[in-house]
Scaffold this motif. Structure first.
Motif, PDB file in Angstrom:
ATOM      1  N   ASP A 299      -9.862  -0.487  -3.842  1.00 26.75           N
ATOM      2  CA  ASP A 299     -11.053   0.292  -3.233  1.00 26.75           C
ATOM      3  C   ASP A 299     -11.404   1.110  -4.454  1.00 26.75           C
ATOM      4  OD1 ASP A 299      -8.864   3.713  -3.187  1.00 26.75           O
ATOM      5  OD2 ASP A 299      -8.783   1.975  -4.390  1.00 26.75           O
ATOM      6  N   ARG A 303      -6.553   2.298  -6.149  1.00 34.55           N
ATOM      7  CA  ARG A 303      -4.808   2.529  -6.404  1.00 34.55           C
ATOM      8  C   ARG A 303      -4.335   1.581  -4.635  1.00 34.55           C
ATOM      9  NH1 ARG A 303      -1.879   7.529  -3.713  1.00 34.55           N
ATOM     10  NH2 ARG A 303       0.037   6.842  -2.379  1.00 34.55           N
ATOM     11  N   TYR A 304      -5.389   1.045  -4.047  1.00 33.27           N
ATOM     12  CA  TYR A 304      -5.451   0.045  -2.789  1.00 33.27           C
ATOM     13  C   TYR A 304      -6.207  -1.797  -3.314  1.00 33.27           C
ATOM     14  CZ  TYR A 304      -3.259   4.085  -0.599  1.00 33.27           C
ATOM     15  OH  TYR A 304      -3.242   4.775  -0.170  1.00 33.27           O
ATOM     16  N   ARG A 320      -2.606  -3.193  -0.709  1.00 33.48           N
ATOM     17  CA  ARG A 320      -1.020  -2.874  -0.914  1.00 33.48           C
ATOM     18  C   ARG A 320      -1.818  -1.350  -1.440  1.00 33.48           C
ATOM     19  NH1 ARG A 320       2.542  -6.467  -4.400  1.00 33.48           N
ATOM     20  NH2 ARG A 320       3.438  -6.966  -2.453  1.00 33.48           N
ATOM     21  N   ASP A 321      -0.669  -0.804  -1.302  1.00 33.34           N
ATOM     22  CA  ASP A 321      -0.592   0.598  -2.172  1.00 33.34           C
ATOM     23  C   ASP A 321      -0.108   0.454  -3.300  1.00 33.34           C
ATOM     24  OD1 ASP A 321       0.016   3.342  -3.337  1.00 33.34           O
ATOM     25  OD2 ASP A 321      -0.055   4.239  -0.874  1.00 33.34           O
ATOM     26  N   ARG A 323       0.380   2.459  -5.652  1.00 35.72           N
ATOM     27  CA  ARG A 323       1.082   3.106  -6.548  1.00 35.72           C
ATOM     28  C   ARG A 323       2.934   3.581  -5.220  1.00 35.72           C
ATOM     29  NH1 ARG A 323      -0.571   9.273  -6.025  1.00 35.72           N
ATOM     30  NH2 ARG A 323      -2.449   7.924  -7.476  1.00 35.72           N
ATOM     31  N   THR A 324       2.675   3.270  -4.342  1.00 32.88           N
ATOM     32  CA  THR A 324       4.327   2.839  -4.023  1.00 32.88           C
ATOM     33  C   THR A 324       4.597   1.881  -3.372  1.00 32.88           C
ATOM     34  OG1 THR A 324       3.349   2.507  -1.240  1.00 32.88           O
ATOM     35  CG2 THR A 324       3.148   5.076  -2.322  1.00 32.88           C
ATOM     36  N   ASP A 327       3.112  -2.386   1.933  1.00 37.31           N
ATOM     37  CA  ASP A 327       1.457  -3.563   2.227  1.00 37.31           C
ATOM     38  C   ASP A 327       1.340  -2.976   3.852  1.00 37.31           C
ATOM     39  OD1 ASP A 327       2.748  -6.400   0.422  1.00 37.31           O
ATOM     40  OD2 ASP A 327       1.629  -4.963   0.132  1.00 37.31           O
ATOM     41  N   GLY A 346      -7.887   3.279   0.457  1.00 33.03           N
ATOM     42  CA  GLY A 346      -8.469   2.540   1.581  1.00 33.03           C
ATOM     43  C   GLY A 346      -8.073   2.914   2.907  1.00 33.03           C
TER      44      GLY A 346
END
Length: 375
Positions: A299, A303-304, A320-321, A323-324, A327, A346
């Motif tokens: 993105d 991040r995504y 997928r994020d 940062r965290t 999915d 995202g």
């Protein structure tokens, strides 16, 4: 062997970006084609894409299914516009040709526009603000790049010194174009590829290669950075306009990598090594490892990550994020996507699939373009 313009030995690729814009001088033709000059067709019903779920983009204004394949889609930073290629004849009124054409869908209004009558020879690129679309096309005996301004319906044509042989990449406001080219003089016996970035006032050569393998490239939203791959050596580099320095290979000197995309903010570079994906932070020099995943797109914020899991089981596309580490499934059925497939944060992912179970009543037996919105 490749020769990189102003290459510096920088350990951390802080402001590096390289791209290839076929050495082109834009000659504005400023006439709109009949289909592009008029008002776009309005889709039936209310504004689409306002809630979570899946929307089929490649349908006619009245909701009729496309009578041809729709592929190679990209989405804007805010997710409001999607550009794609289709062989359908019924997406706009008066459509008759089964040749490939470029279409733009405005998800806020449901309007669809055919961008002229030109036949693309590769994936169209969409500026981050959705106001410019560029694509390679045959003209005479050479491939050039057409730049289309959406608001005016006007068309500019890049008359390339080189043969443009790869899909271009556009900056966020459409002011800069990155693409690849090769010599077009004589028989072109000497293997050669050149990467350049064309801006409003200049054309800058980023790298030259002594082989025919086309590189892949991606430009940042502000046009300052370009990331690219030496197609034969499988090395990923980044180039920065402010100092003309090229850095890399960012994956390391003894590793072969495949370039995927540079984030619009110019900070993250996604590349593949074997069966794994890496997201390289140009500011810190760190690379996040995503094992067992084939990265497809990132993105605008980096991040995504959109990826295709390795193996035949499970979903075909996952978001997928980073940062965290969580999915979200984009598509359970067989589906594919390309660069610029994810909007900021995202929120939206555009993809193509010939599967008939993604939305109800999909019976056209063709590949369609879809957008999944997560929130």
């Amino acid at each position: 062997m490749s020769v990189h313009a102003n290459r510096g030995s920088v350990r951390r690729v802080r402001a590096a970006w390289s791209a290839a814009v076929a050495v082109c001088a834009v000659t504005a033709l400023s006439q709109a084609t009949p289909a592009a000059a008029g008002q776009p067709e309005a889709a039936a019903g209310v504004v689409r894409g306002s809630g979570a779920g899946v929307e089929r983009i490649s349908v006619a204004p009245d909701g009729t299914q496309a009578d041809g394949d729709s592929v190679e889609a990209s989405i804007t930073t805010d997710g409001s516009r999607v550009v794609f290629v289709s062989t359908a004849t019924n997406l706009v009124s008066g459509g008759t040709s089964a040749d490939k054409r470029v279409y733009l869908r405005d998800r806020r209004t449901g309007q669809i526009t055919q961008l002229g009558h030109h036949r693309p020879s590769g994936r169209p690129a969409l500026s981050g603000d959705g106001e410019y679309v560029a694509w390679p096309e045959w003209f005479m005996d050479f491939v050039h790049i057409r730049l289309h301004q959406v608001r005016s319906g006007g068309s500019s044509f890049t008359r390339c010194v080189l043969v443009c042989d790869s899909p271009p990449s556009l900056s966020g406001d459409g002011r800069y174009i990155a693409a690849a080219g090769r010599n077009r003089t004589g028989s072109d016996v000497v293997p050669h590829r050149r990467l350049t970035v064309e801006g409003p006032d200049s054309v800058e050569t980023i790298a030259e290669f002594d082989h025919y393998v086309s590189p892949a490239q991606s430009i940042s939203g502000d046009g300052r950075r370009v990331a690219y791959q030496d197609g034969r050596a499988h090395d990923v580099f980044v180039w920065e306009r402010t100092n003309g320095v090229t850095s890399g290979p960012i994956e390391g000197p003894s590793v072969e990598a495949t370039f995927v995309q540079l984030s619009e903010d110019g900070r993250k570079v996604v590349y593949l090594v074997g069966d794994d994906t890496y997201v390289h932070d140009l500011e810190t020099g760190d690379a996040e490892h995503v094992p067992g995943a084939r990265g497809v797109a990132v993105d605008p914020t980096g991040r995504y990550l959109l990826y295709a899991p390795n193996g035949g089981d499970g979903p075909s596309l996952v978001l997928r994020d980073l940062r965290t580490g969580t999915d979200e499934t984009v598509a359970e059925q067989p589906a594919t996507a390309g660069p610029d497939a994810v909007s900021a944060g995202g929120r939206d992912v555009v993809f193509q699939s010939a599967a008939d179970g993604i939305v109800p009543d999909d019976t056209n037996g063709a590949s369609d373009v879809f957008v999944r919105r997560f929130y």
